[in-house]
Design a protein around this motif. Structure first.
Motif, PDB file in Angstrom:
ATOM      1  N   MET A   1     -11.094 -42.732  12.705  1.00 23.02           N
ATOM      2  CA  MET A   1     -12.325 -42.228  12.128  1.00 23.02           C
ATOM      3  C   MET A   1     -13.493 -42.747  12.957  1.00 23.02           C
ATOM      4  SD  MET A   1     -13.661 -42.400   8.212  1.00 23.02           S
ATOM      5  CE  MET A   1     -12.337 -41.347   7.687  1.00 23.02           C
ATOM      6  N   THR A   2     -14.442 -41.888  13.225  1.00 23.52           N
ATOM      7  CA  THR A   2     -15.629 -42.248  13.998  1.00 23.52           C
ATOM      8  C   THR A   2     -16.724 -42.724  13.057  1.00 23.52           C
ATOM      9  OG1 THR A   2     -15.078 -40.624  15.690  1.00 23.52           O
ATOM     10  CG2 THR A   2     -17.352 -41.362  15.618  1.00 23.52           C
TER      11      THR A   2
ATOM     12  N   ASN B   1     -19.025 -43.183   7.971  1.00 26.87           N
ATOM     13  CA  ASN B   1     -17.747 -42.771   8.536  1.00 26.87           C
ATOM     14  C   ASN B   1     -17.719 -41.256   8.554  1.00 26.87           C
ATOM     15  OD1 ASN B   1     -16.748 -45.397   8.857  1.00 26.87           O
ATOM     16  ND2 ASN B   1     -16.158 -45.467   6.712  1.00 26.87           N
TER      17      ASN B   1
ATOM     18  N   GLU C   1     -15.918 -37.594   9.113  1.00 31.17           N
ATOM     19  CA  GLU C   1     -14.613 -36.960   8.931  1.00 31.17           C
ATOM     20  C   GLU C   1     -14.137 -36.320  10.229  1.00 31.17           C
ATOM     21  OE1 GLU C   1     -14.929 -34.270   5.623  1.00 31.17           O
ATOM     22  OE2 GLU C   1     -15.368 -35.896   4.235  1.00 31.17           O
ATOM     23  N   ASP C   2     -12.857 -36.029  10.283  1.00 24.63           N
ATOM     24  CA  ASP C   2     -12.279 -35.336  11.429  1.00 24.63           C
ATOM     25  C   ASP C   2     -12.153 -33.860  11.063  1.00 24.63           C
ATOM     26  OD1 ASP C   2     -11.084 -34.678  13.806  1.00 24.63           O
ATOM     27  OD2 ASP C   2      -9.108 -35.444  13.250  1.00 24.63           O
ATOM     28  N   SER C   3     -13.219 -33.124  11.308  1.00 29.33           N
ATOM     29  CA  SER C   3     -13.246 -31.688  11.019  1.00 29.33           C
ATOM     30  C   SER C   3     -14.049 -31.002  12.125  1.00 29.33           C
ATOM     31  CB  SER C   3     -13.916 -31.420   9.665  1.00 29.33           C
ATOM     32  OG  SER C   3     -15.311 -31.702   9.742  1.00 29.33           O
TER      33      SER C   3
ATOM     34  N   ARG D   1     -17.100 -32.831  14.114  1.00 31.86           N
ATOM     35  CA  ARG D   1     -17.026 -33.014  15.575  1.00 31.86           C
ATOM     36  C   ARG D   1     -18.204 -32.328  16.258  1.00 31.86           C
ATOM     37  NH1 ARG D   1     -11.497 -32.368  14.352  1.00 31.86           N
ATOM     38  NH2 ARG D   1     -11.537 -30.165  14.930  1.00 31.86           N
TER      39      ARG D   1
ATOM     40  N   GLN E   1     -23.859 -42.558  17.629  1.00 32.30           N
ATOM     41  CA  GLN E   1     -22.512 -43.074  17.412  1.00 32.30           C
ATOM     42  C   GLN E   1     -22.583 -44.592  17.401  1.00 32.30           C
ATOM     43  OE1 GLN E   1     -19.217 -41.564  19.591  1.00 32.30           O
ATOM     44  NE2 GLN E   1     -19.657 -39.461  19.041  1.00 32.30           N
TER      45      GLN E   1
ATOM     46  N   SER F   1     -15.659 -47.886  16.754  1.00 31.05           N
ATOM     47  CA  SER F   1     -15.015 -46.813  15.996  1.00 31.05           C
ATOM     48  C   SER F   1     -13.720 -47.363  15.425  1.00 31.05           C
ATOM     49  CB  SER F   1     -14.712 -45.611  16.879  1.00 31.05           C
ATOM     50  OG  SER F   1     -15.911 -44.975  17.268  1.00 31.05           O
TER      51      SER F   1
END
Length: 120
Positions: free
Chosen positions: A1-2, A16, A18-20, A24, A115, A119
């Protein structure tokens, strides 16, 4: 998770992401400097440089305090400091950690979103 940092003066929040596809697409736009303005007494919003991908996104979500989201119909970023209403076109990007009540209040404030150096 970034993870990302949202910084305003000496204040800093971490979220945090999400990975979507939408999330992105948001990360690609960082760093951003935005003016967050109050909307409806439960969120701060700011226009993004360009709309985010809606690929694979749900038709609607019910945001909770701490959600970082994209409102596709207007093309804006939303930071919820109170729970919101079920909203078509709202896409969750991630969650802020810690106390989000500091986002409350009618006054706009500038933030830099970048960012995080680390991470997970």
């Amino acid at each position: 998770m970034t993870s990302i940092d949202i910084v305003s003066g000496s204040r800093r929040w971490t979220a945090n992401i999400e990975d979507s596809p939408s999330a992105r697409d948001f990360l690609v736009q960082l760093p951003l400097t935005l003016a967050l303005n109050d909307y409806a007494g439960n969120e701060k919003i700011a226009d993004l440089p360009r709309p985010l991908s809606r690929e694979g996104a749900p038709d609607a979500i019910t945001p909770r305090a701490g959600d970082l989201a994209f409102y596709a119909p207007w093309g804006n970023l939303a930071v919820f400091y109170r729970d919101g209403h079920h909203s078509p076109g709202l896409i969750r990007l991630g969650r802020l950690q810690g106390d989000v009540a500091e986002f409350g209040g009618k006054e706009p404030f500038p933030v830099t979103i970048r960012q995080a150096e680390r991470s997970e």
